[in-house]
Design a protein around this motif. Sequence first.
Motif, short mmCIF file in Angstrom:
data_model
loop_
_atom_site.label_atom_id
_atom_site.label_comp_id
_atom_site.label_asym_id
_atom_site.label_seq_id
_atom_site.Cartn_x
_atom_site.Cartn_y
_atom_site.Cartn_z
N TYR A 32 0.82 -1.21 0.00
CA TYR A 32 0.00 0.00 0.00
C TYR A 32 0.85 1.27 0.00
O TYR A 32 0.68 2.14 -0.84
CB TYR A 32 -0.93 -0.01 1.21
CG TYR A 32 -1.76 1.24 1.38
CD1 TYR A 32 -1.78 1.91 2.60
CD2 TYR A 32 -2.52 1.73 0.32
CE1 TYR A 32 -2.55 3.06 2.76
CE2 TYR A 32 -3.28 2.88 0.48
CZ TYR A 32 -3.30 3.53 1.70
OH TYR A 32 -4.04 4.66 1.85
N VAL A 33 1.76 1.33 0.92
CA VAL A 33 2.62 2.51 1.05
C VAL A 33 4.04 2.06 1.36
O VAL A 33 4.25 1.11 2.12
CB VAL A 33 2.14 3.43 2.20
CG1 VAL A 33 3.08 4.60 2.39
CG2 VAL A 33 0.73 3.93 1.95
N SER A 50 7.10 9.22 2.47
CA SER A 50 6.40 8.02 2.01
C SER A 50 5.86 8.23 0.62
O SER A 50 5.70 9.37 0.14
CB SER A 50 5.28 7.64 2.97
OG SER A 50 4.29 8.65 3.00
N ARG A 52 2.88 6.22 -2.14
CA ARG A 52 1.92 5.15 -2.38
C ARG A 52 2.53 4.15 -3.39
O ARG A 52 3.23 4.55 -4.31
CB ARG A 52 0.63 5.72 -2.96
CG ARG A 52 -0.14 6.60 -2.00
CD ARG A 52 -0.99 5.79 -1.04
NE ARG A 52 -1.69 6.64 -0.10
CZ ARG A 52 -2.87 7.20 -0.33
NH1 ARG A 52 -3.48 6.97 -1.49
NH2 ARG A 52 -3.43 7.97 0.58
N TRP A 53 2.25 2.87 -3.18
CA TRP A 53 2.76 1.86 -4.11
C TRP A 53 2.10 2.01 -5.49
O TRP A 53 2.73 1.80 -6.51
CB TRP A 53 2.50 0.46 -3.56
CG TRP A 53 3.15 -0.62 -4.35
CD1 TRP A 53 2.55 -1.52 -5.17
CD2 TRP A 53 4.55 -0.91 -4.40
NE1 TRP A 53 3.48 -2.36 -5.72
CE2 TRP A 53 4.72 -2.02 -5.28
CE3 TRP A 53 5.68 -0.35 -3.81
CZ2 TRP A 53 5.96 -2.55 -5.55
CZ3 TRP A 53 6.92 -0.90 -4.10
CH2 TRP A 53 7.05 -1.99 -4.95
N SER A 54 0.84 2.40 -5.49
CA SER A 54 0.14 2.70 -6.73
C SER A 54 -0.22 4.18 -6.73
O SER A 54 -0.74 4.68 -5.75
CB SER A 54 -1.14 1.86 -6.85
OG SER A 54 -0.82 0.49 -6.89
N TYR A 57 1.21 9.76 -5.00
CA TYR A 57 1.11 10.59 -3.81
C TYR A 57 2.32 10.39 -2.90
O TYR A 57 2.69 9.28 -2.57
CB TYR A 57 -0.16 10.27 -3.04
CG TYR A 57 -0.33 11.11 -1.80
CD1 TYR A 57 -0.01 10.59 -0.54
CD2 TYR A 57 -0.77 12.41 -1.89
CE1 TYR A 57 -0.15 11.37 0.60
CE2 TYR A 57 -0.91 13.20 -0.76
CZ TYR A 57 -0.61 12.67 0.48
OH TYR A 57 -0.73 13.44 1.60
N THR A 58 2.94 11.50 -2.54
CA THR A 58 4.08 11.46 -1.63
C THR A 58 3.84 12.41 -0.46
O THR A 58 3.05 13.35 -0.55
CB THR A 58 5.38 11.87 -2.34
OG1 THR A 58 5.20 13.15 -2.96
CG2 THR A 58 5.79 10.86 -3.38
N THR A 101 -1.74 -3.46 2.50
CA THR A 101 -3.12 -2.97 2.49
C THR A 101 -3.88 -3.43 3.74
O THR A 101 -4.86 -2.82 4.13
CB THR A 101 -3.86 -3.45 1.24
OG1 THR A 101 -3.76 -4.87 1.16
CG2 THR A 101 -3.26 -2.85 -0.01
#
Length: 119
Positions: A32-33, A50, A52-54, A57-58, A101
């Motif tokens: 997830y992250v 951080s 997101r894996w998909s 967004y950072t 997740t």
Amino acid sequence: QVQLVESGGGLVQAGDSLRLSCAVSGRTFSMYVMGWFRQAPGKEREFVGSIRWSGSYTYYAESVRGRFTISRDNAKNTVYLHMNSLKPEDTAVYYCAGRMTTQAQFGSWGQGTQVTVSS
């Protein structure tokens, strides 16, 4: 379960740049992250940023915002921490971490890589 392996640490001078890599293997489809943390001698571990894996967004800690950037190459299952304008206070062991997740917090951690910034 995922496995994380960091690389790219080293000794640099203040003002230099450095890129850390975090290779991810295992159940990446459940990721997830991805996050980066650091721990300086005698201090608690602190959040750096951080991604997101998909998606893209950072989020960054105030202490590194504008100097550090996190990127991701899903084809290589690798997350990067690009560090610019390094300062001596950035000296620490840097860890990447993964949050699945199904997890409420980061549950997978790498072994860490040392970054030392000389003045």
